[in-house]
Design an enzyme around this catalytic site. Structure first.
Site, mmCIF file in Angstrom:
data_model
loop_
_atom_site.group_PDB
_atom_site.id
_atom_site.type_symbol
_atom_site.label_atom_id
_atom_site.label_comp_id
_atom_site.label_asym_id
_atom_site.label_seq_id
_atom_site.Cartn_x
_atom_site.Cartn_y
_atom_site.Cartn_z
ATOM 1 N N HIS A 21 -3.360 11.072 3.270
ATOM 2 C CA HIS A 21 -2.642 10.164 4.173
ATOM 3 C C HIS A 21 -1.156 10.512 4.116
ATOM 4 O O HIS A 21 -0.764 11.456 3.406
ATOM 5 C CB HIS A 21 -2.923 8.704 3.791
ATOM 6 C CG HIS A 21 -2.733 8.417 2.328
ATOM 7 N ND1 HIS A 21 -1.489 8.445 1.720
ATOM 8 C CD2 HIS A 21 -3.623 8.134 1.348
ATOM 9 C CE1 HIS A 21 -1.625 8.166 0.438
ATOM 10 N NE2 HIS A 21 -2.915 7.986 0.172
ATOM 11 N N GLU A 22 -0.356 9.726 4.810
ATOM 12 C CA GLU A 22 1.091 10.018 4.885
ATOM 13 C C GLU A 22 1.759 10.062 3.505
ATOM 14 O O GLU A 22 2.755 10.751 3.317
ATOM 15 C CB GLU A 22 1.796 8.973 5.763
ATOM 16 C CG GLU A 22 1.791 9.309 7.231
ATOM 17 C CD GLU A 22 2.422 10.667 7.569
ATOM 18 O OE1 GLU A 22 3.547 10.938 7.126
ATOM 19 O OE2 GLU A 22 1.767 11.443 8.276
ATOM 20 N N HIS A 48 0.480 11.327 0.711
ATOM 21 C CA HIS A 48 0.308 12.706 0.221
ATOM 22 C C HIS A 48 1.203 13.668 1.006
ATOM 23 O O HIS A 48 1.829 14.556 0.434
ATOM 24 C CB HIS A 48 -1.144 13.168 0.424
ATOM 25 C CG HIS A 48 -2.168 12.382 -0.342
ATOM 26 N ND1 HIS A 48 -3.084 11.586 0.268
ATOM 27 C CD2 HIS A 48 -2.419 12.305 -1.671
ATOM 28 C CE1 HIS A 48 -3.878 11.034 -0.643
ATOM 29 N NE2 HIS A 48 -3.492 11.446 -1.833
ATOM 30 N N LYS A 50 3.590 5.019 -6.264
ATOM 31 C CA LYS A 50 2.533 3.997 -6.206
ATOM 32 C C LYS A 50 1.716 4.010 -7.495
ATOM 33 O O LYS A 50 1.378 2.973 -8.036
ATOM 34 C CB LYS A 50 1.614 4.246 -5.014
ATOM 35 C CG LYS A 50 0.780 3.051 -4.679
ATOM 36 C CD LYS A 50 -0.546 3.416 -4.100
ATOM 37 C CE LYS A 50 -1.539 3.616 -5.183
ATOM 38 N NZ LYS A 50 -2.821 4.118 -4.805
#
Ligand code: PAF
Length: 286
Positions: A34-35, A37, A149
Site C-alpha cells: 500500500h502507500e 510501503h 506504524k
C-alpha cells in the site's frame, strides 16, 4: 526490475553492486503493498543507488492461531506497483529456501521484545529479528527502511543492529494514513465497511491524548483514562490489548511525563488486530 527468488543469487547480485561502489537501499515487506510501503520505496530510491524490495510472508513471526494462512497475498498487484516505482530488484524467496530442513537458529532481542505487542504475540519479534538478520545478510543493504506504524519493530531492529554490529542504517519513515487517520496496513483489508468506519477511532483517540499532553496535562492516569474511554465508546471495538503511554526507548510504561513519550495502542476490531502510535515531543523546562 529484476526478480530474484534464490538467496545465493540475491547475495551475488548484491555483492556485484557493492563491489562497483553502489549503495543498496532495502525495503523488507510481507507484500500486499500500500502507500505506506511505497513511501518507503520512494525514500530508498532517493537515498541509494540501487533499491531492493523483498516480499516474504515470514511464517516464524506468526503465532499459532494467528493470520499466517489468510495474510493477504497479491503478487501480481505488488509487482505492478514496484515496476511503476522503478524498483531495481524484487527479492521474493519461497519458504523452503528461507527455512530449509533442519533450520535451528533464532535471533532474540530480549526485554523490549516482550513488552507491548510482545505480551500478546509471544515469539513475534524473535521471528522478525530472525528473518531480518537473514534478509540483511542476503541483500547487504547500507540502509533499511521501516514505517513508524510498527514502532516496536523499529526499536527492536535498531537494538539488534547495534548489539550485533550490523553496519546498516535503520531509517524510520512517518506513518501513512487514510483520510480519517487510520494507519495504512495490509491487515485493513480484513475490515468490513462498518469496521473500517469504526477503526478511525484509534488514531482520533491517540491524537486527542497527544493534544492533551501538548496542552500541558501530564497526569498519566488521567490521559490513559480518556484514551481508553474514547476507544471503548466505539461498539465495534471487541478488545483493547493495550493503550497507554510508554518510554519510546525502553517501551516501559511511564508513571510521569517529563520527556518525549510514545502513545501506543493495539485494538481488536472484530477479529482484526490493529496497532498505531504517536510520538509526542514534550517541551523541556529550562
Ligand atoms: O513489517 C513487516 O512487514 C515485517 O515484520 C517484516 C519487517 C517484513 C519482517 O518480516
Amino acid at each position: 526490475m529484476e526478480i530474484i527468488r534464490i538467496p545465493r543469487v540475491m547475495q551475488d547480485t548484491a555483492s556485484g553492486h557493492t563491489l562497483r561502489g553502489k549503495t543498496i537501499g532495502f525495503v523488507p515487506t510481507m507484500g500486499s503493498l500500500h502507500e505506506g510501503h511505497l513511501s518507503l520505496v520512494r525514500r530508498a530510491k532517493m537515498e541509494n543507488d540501487v533499491t531492493v524490495v523483498s516480499i516474504f510472508v515470514n511464517p516464524v513471526q506468526f503465532g499459532p492461531g494467528e493470520d499466517f494462512e489468510k495474510y493477504p497475498r497479491d503478487i501480481e498487484g505488488d509487482t505492478g506497483k514496484l515496476l511503476k516505482e522503478e524498483v531495481d530488484v524484487l527479492f521474493m524467496p519461497d519458504r523452503s529456501v528461507m527455512y530449509s530442513k533442519g533450520f535451528l537458529t533464532r535471533v532474540e532481542v530480549e526485554e523490549i521484545s516482550e513488552r507491548l505487542c510482545g505480551v500478546f504475540r509471544p515469539g513475534h519479534f524473535k521471528g522478525v529479528a530472525t528473518v531480518l538478520t537473514k534478509l540483511f545478510h542476503i541483500v547487504k543493504p547500507v540502509r533499511a527502511y521501516f514505517g513508524q506504524k510498527d514502532f516496536q519493530q523499529t526499536v527492536v531492529v535498531r537494538r539488534m543492529v547495534k548489539d550485533l554490529n550490523m553496519d546498516i542504517d535503520i531509517v524510520v519513515c512517518p506513518t501513512i494514513r487514510e483520510r480519517d487517520g487510520l494507519a495504512m496496513s495490509s491487515r485493513n483489508t480484513y475490515l468490513d465497511r462498518g469496521q473500517r468506519e469504526a477503526s478511525g477511532v484509534i488514531y482520533r483517540s491517540l491524537k486527542q491524548a497527544s493534544e492533551l499532553i501538548i496542552s500541558g496535562i501530564i497526569n498519566v492516569h488521567d490521559i490513559e483514562k480518556i484514551l481508553m474511554g474514547k476507544i471503548l465508546q466505539e461498539p465495534a471495538v471487541s478488545c483493547i490489548d493495550y493503550a497507554g503511554i510508554f518510554n519510546p526507548d525502553t517501551l516501559e510504561e511511564v508513571s510521569e511525563i517529563r520527556d518525549d513519550v510514545l502513545l501506543a495502542a493495539a485494538v481488536q476490531i472484530g477479529d482484526t488486530r490493529l496497532i498505531d502510535n504517536i510520538l509526542v515531543k514534550v517541551k523541556k523546562e529550562r
